[in-house]
Design a protein around this motif. Structure first.
Motif, PDB file in Angstrom:
ATOM      1  N   TRP A   1      -0.007   4.808   9.403  1.00  0.00           N
ATOM      2  CA  TRP A   1      -0.274   5.419   7.940  1.00  0.00           C
ATOM      3  C   TRP A   1      -0.634   4.401   7.253  1.00  0.00           C
ATOM      4  O   TRP A   1      -1.727   4.381   6.282  1.00  0.00           O
ATOM      5  CB  TRP A   1       0.597   6.514   7.665  1.00  0.00           C
ATOM      6  CG  TRP A   1       0.465   7.092   6.290  1.00  0.00           C
ATOM      7  CD1 TRP A   1      -0.849   8.135   5.928  1.00  0.00           C
ATOM      8  CD2 TRP A   1       1.104   6.923   5.349  1.00  0.00           C
ATOM      9  NE1 TRP A   1      -0.441   8.393   4.741  1.00  0.00           N
ATOM     10  CE2 TRP A   1       0.551   7.793   4.107  1.00  0.00           C
ATOM     11  CE3 TRP A   1       2.272   6.307   4.885  1.00  0.00           C
ATOM     12  CZ2 TRP A   1       0.879   7.880   2.793  1.00  0.00           C
ATOM     13  CZ3 TRP A   1       2.543   6.239   3.617  1.00  0.00           C
ATOM     14  CH2 TRP A   1       2.027   7.121   2.546  1.00  0.00           C
ATOM     15  N   GLU A   2       0.170   3.446   7.076  1.00  0.00           N
ATOM     16  CA  GLU A   2      -0.013   2.507   6.381  1.00  0.00           C
ATOM     17  C   GLU A   2      -1.206   1.407   6.406  1.00  0.00           C
ATOM     18  O   GLU A   2      -2.124   1.153   5.431  1.00  0.00           O
ATOM     19  CB  GLU A   2       1.188   1.281   6.220  1.00  0.00           C
ATOM     20  CG  GLU A   2       2.545   1.846   5.478  1.00  0.00           C
ATOM     21  CD  GLU A   2       3.651   0.801   5.948  1.00  0.00           C
ATOM     22  OE1 GLU A   2       4.600   0.551   4.985  1.00  0.00           O
ATOM     23  OE2 GLU A   2       3.678   0.360   6.990  1.00  0.00           O
TER      24      GLU A   2
ATOM     25  N   TYR B   1      -3.794   2.908   7.592  1.00  0.00           N
ATOM     26  CA  TYR B   1      -5.015   3.665   7.035  1.00  0.00           C
ATOM     27  C   TYR B   1      -5.182   3.593   5.648  1.00  0.00           C
ATOM     28  O   TYR B   1      -6.172   3.689   5.408  1.00  0.00           O
ATOM     29  CB  TYR B   1      -4.550   5.096   7.743  1.00  0.00           C
ATOM     30  CG  TYR B   1      -5.236   5.972   6.796  1.00  0.00           C
ATOM     31  CD1 TYR B   1      -6.900   6.736   7.084  1.00  0.00           C
ATOM     32  CD2 TYR B   1      -4.588   7.087   5.877  1.00  0.00           C
ATOM     33  CE1 TYR B   1      -7.403   7.292   6.241  1.00  0.00           C
ATOM     34  CE2 TYR B   1      -5.429   7.803   4.891  1.00  0.00           C
ATOM     35  CZ  TYR B   1      -6.743   8.258   5.185  1.00  0.00           C
ATOM     36  OH  TYR B   1      -7.578   8.924   4.527  1.00  0.00           O
ATOM     37  N   LEU B   2      -3.906   3.619   4.709  1.00  0.00           N
ATOM     38  CA  LEU B   2      -4.196   3.354   3.444  1.00  0.00           C
ATOM     39  C   LEU B   2      -4.926   1.959   2.952  1.00  0.00           C
ATOM     40  O   LEU B   2      -5.703   2.391   1.927  1.00  0.00           O
ATOM     41  CB  LEU B   2      -2.694   3.239   2.776  1.00  0.00           C
ATOM     42  CG  LEU B   2      -1.919   4.584   2.763  1.00  0.00           C
ATOM     43  CD1 LEU B   2      -0.443   4.232   2.233  1.00  0.00           C
ATOM     44  CD2 LEU B   2      -2.554   5.653   2.113  1.00  0.00           C
TER      45      LEU B   2
ATOM     46  N   GLU C   1       1.217   4.345  -2.913  1.00  0.00           N
ATOM     47  CA  GLU C   1       0.820   5.727  -2.453  1.00  0.00           C
ATOM     48  C   GLU C   1       2.110   6.422  -3.177  1.00  0.00           C
ATOM     49  O   GLU C   1       1.939   7.534  -3.684  1.00  0.00           O
ATOM     50  CB  GLU C   1       0.637   5.785  -1.105  1.00  0.00           C
ATOM     51  CG  GLU C   1       0.241   7.067  -0.555  1.00  0.00           C
ATOM     52  CD  GLU C   1      -1.080   7.445  -1.227  1.00  0.00           C
ATOM     53  OE1 GLU C   1      -1.524   8.622  -1.197  1.00  0.00           O
ATOM     54  OE2 GLU C   1      -1.924   6.606  -1.622  1.00  0.00           O
TER      55      GLU C   1
ATOM     56  N   LYS D   1      -8.644   2.901   3.932  1.00  0.00           N
ATOM     57  CA  LYS D   1      -9.027   3.952   3.012  1.00  0.00           C
ATOM     58  C   LYS D   1      -9.354   3.272   1.554  1.00  0.00           C
ATOM     59  O   LYS D   1     -10.361   3.492   1.043  1.00  0.00           O
ATOM     60  CB  LYS D   1      -8.006   4.917   2.635  1.00  0.00           C
ATOM     61  CG  LYS D   1      -8.787   5.920   1.936  1.00  0.00           C
ATOM     62  CD  LYS D   1      -7.785   7.086   1.665  1.00  0.00           C
ATOM     63  CE  LYS D   1      -6.649   6.701   0.724  1.00  0.00           C
ATOM     64  NZ  LYS D   1      -5.898   7.827   0.409  1.00  0.00           N
TER      65      LYS D   1
ATOM     66  N   ALA E   1       0.692  -1.178   0.231  1.00  0.00           N
ATOM     67  CA  ALA E   1       0.030   0.121  -0.096  1.00  0.00           C
ATOM     68  C   ALA E   1       0.919   1.130   0.025  1.00  0.00           C
ATOM     69  O   ALA E   1       0.822   2.094  -0.585  1.00  0.00           O
ATOM     70  CB  ALA E   1      -0.978  -0.132   1.306  1.00  0.00           C
TER      71      ALA E   1
END
Length: 598
Positions: free
Chosen positions: A554-555, A557-558, A104, A561, A100
């Motif tokens: 954050w990973e 979250y990606l 990004e 999402k 992911a």
């Protein structure tokens, strides 16, 4: 007849007719050449590892992420490691996060150019000799460190490229991480405070009352924890083993041109590192220039004549392996069904080739198969077999001293065995569990007694005395020094850092199943005048630590999402993805252009 020919002649000259033929032909070819959307989607789904943003993630992309995640851990350990269910779960989660993040990065236009990869490699201390990048040292690392793990130079350089890209992403996040002065002060105190600690070690053997476990207790534990006893997917196979030694006599290589070609190709692997003394100009105390002897390491390539005999042995061995593999391929061909679907049984085909059929199993994917020297490759090949005439037998599987061909006899689904099958194992597990619970109860009583004693002005030793445990005194130490030889140093430091002088730590479990309880006799603050000089370093360290944690979140979250779905089966149902090594492209990943990476 003449009239019929005349009509036919006019008919074939008709433009309308030929136009109709043309439409039919074009329409037919379009239909033949077009894959129905449903078929295309099914093909894409069948080859998918997961789903993100409503689109299927190709299996190859996930395998690459899984492989590089495994490589990161293996390089950190300095060796290849086996994958069990727990490790596989962790690797899969990390691989999806990695995938992911790399996607990004591509969206953000963050890429890594060839010169960045080269610069990173050339700056690594392990590849430096006398301060300069040494190609022989790098080649030796590839040959001696990576190759035994199953990694190639191209795999490693692609891994380095991805790591640099991920570091660039982390730096973007790091800019938003703030470190308050309070955090710097707290960290400074943790590093410089001086401690004096007393502690006890409560081991299972130190328990006064040994817990008794009956068969009924073991059965209850088995029923409550049946998942611990589940037998994973297993296979039972037939196989033949073709000895490499049988082909050595006829495979002897004595041609110097062949040996010289091998030497030229793998020259970097024939190196030795020797200590040598060299002269260096230095400045004496009086300011004069003097020559001094300096001992240093020198990497030297061995000459062809020195290693020629070894190369002949290597080439002979390779030729023997190739011949054994050819014999295995002949057996594989004999097992394949003919055009009418007829085929020989495994026993008949092996008998015609003069091979003895042996059996193995049932065994699991990670079980060691007795008598087999091909390791994981044998197990992976066995678990890849399917119960149909075209796929029940393997290709040649090369081991250390044998080449194997495997035939599937039976694939056994996961099952929970009966208590009678695992009674001995269940008894041991129940006994261990009972000891652990008894130790926890005793440790809790000891901690409560210690807290009550020190709060009432008594000593820690007086509280421990009824438990017949030795009180160990550390003497004064800091996090940086004073505890280097203490086997429990890491656990103790973690336990006492949040505590103040006069407090008792929590119960601190150890890796060997014991428990520690510590009492902070004294905690003295370090010299505050040193804070300004180390504050910037502390700030950077804390920021980096928080960035790593933030980056992982954050990973995640990606993935959330993107509506991430993992479509891969569990490793017990399908072992392909964890054993597959991404094939090296004709063009090395390190030679890919920056534009392509972007």
């Amino acid at each position: 007849m003449v009239m019929m020919i005349s009509k036919f002649h006019r008919l074939i000259q008709s433009r309308l007719l030929w136009g109709a033929f043309l439409v039919i032909i074009i329409f037919t070819f379009v239909i033949w050449g077009t894959v129905a959307p449903s078929d295309e989607k099914r093909s894409e789904e069948a080859n998918a590892a997961g789903k993100m943003d409503g689109k299927f993630v190709p299996r190859d992309e996930f395998v690459q992420a899984y492989f590089n995640t495994y490589m990161s851990v293996a390089l950190g350990l300095g060796r290849r490691f086996d994958i069990d269910d727990m490790i596989d779960t962790q690797l899969r989660e990390s691989a999806w996060r990695r995938l992911a993040a790399l996607r990004e990065a591509k969206k953000l236009g963050i890429a890594t150019a060839d010169d960045e990869v080269l610069g990173t490699l050339q700056s690594q201390p392990v590849f430096l000799v006398e301060g300069r990048f040494n190609q022989n040292a790098y080649s030796a690392f590839i040959q001696n460190m990576l190759a035994p793990m199953g990694f190639t130079e191209a795999h490693f350089e692609q891994h380095v490229r991805e790591e640099i890209t991920l570091q660039k992403l982390q730096r973007v996040l790091q800019q938003s991480v703030l470190v308050a002065p309070l955090d710097i002060n707290r960290t400074f105190r943790s590093l410089t405070d001086q401690f004096d600690v007393e502690y006890v070690v409560l081991t299972p053997d130190s328990l006064k009352d040994e817990p008794e476990v009956t068969k009924d207790d073991a059965n209850s534990f088995y029923l409550s924890n049946s998942n611990l006893f589940t037998i994973p997917v297993q296979v039972r196979v037939k196989y033949v083993e073709i000895p490499v030694a049988s082909f050595l006599d006829g495979a002897a290589v004595t041609n110097e041109d062949d040996a010289l070609g091998y030497y030229d190709q793998f020259m970097d692997s024939f190196v030795v590192t020797n200590e040598v003394t060299v002269k260096r100009t230095d400045i004496s105390e009086s300011g004069e220039l003097v020559e001094v002897d300096v001992v240093t390491n020198r990497v030297e390539t061995l000459g062809f004549d020195v290693v020629k005999t070894n190369i002949f042995e290597i080439l002979t061995r390779q030729a023997a392996v190739d011949r054994a593999a050819e014999a295995a391929v002949d057996l594989v061909v004999a097992l394949a069904p003919d055009r009418q679907g007829n085929s020989l049984s495994f026993d008949d085909a092996a008998g015609r080739g003069g091979f003895e059929v042996k059996t193995a199993g049932p065994f699991g994917l990670r079980d060691e198969v007795p008598g087999i020297d091909a390791g994981d490759a044998f197990n992976a090949a066995a678990f890849a077999l399917k119960p149909n005439p075209e796929e029940y037998f393997s290709d040649a599987v090369v081991g250390s001293n044998f080449v194997y061909v495997i035939g599937l006899e039976e694939r056994l689904d996961p099952r929970v065995p009966t208590f009678e099958e695992v009674e001995e194992t269940a008894m041991k597990a129940a006994t261990q569990n009972a000891k652990s619970e008894a130790l926890t109860r005793t440790a809790q009583k000891l901690r409560e007694a210690a807290m009550e004693a020190v709060s009432g002005g008594k000593t820690f030793a007086s509280a421990v005395e009824p438990f017949d445990l030795e009180v160990i005194k550390t003497g004064e130490f800091t996090v940086a020094e004073g505890m280097e030889t203490n086997e429990y140093s890491e656990m103790l430091i973690r336990g006492i850092l949040p505590r103040n002088q006069g407090e008792v730590s929590d119960i601190l479990p150890t890796e060997d199943g014991s428990a520690l309880i510590a009492y902070i006799v004294k905690r003295t603050a370090g010299d505050p005048s040193a804070l300004p000089s180390v504050a910037p370093q502390i700030r950077d360290t804390v920021r980096q630590q928080r960035t790593r944690i933030l980056f992982q979140e954050w990973e995640k979250y990606l993935l959330a999402k993107a509506g991430f779905q993992d479509l891969l089966p569990s490793r017990t149902d399908d072992a392909d993805y964890e054993d597959e090594v991404p094939e090296e492209d004709e063009e090395s990943p390190a030679e890919t252009s920056e534009d392509e990476d972007a």
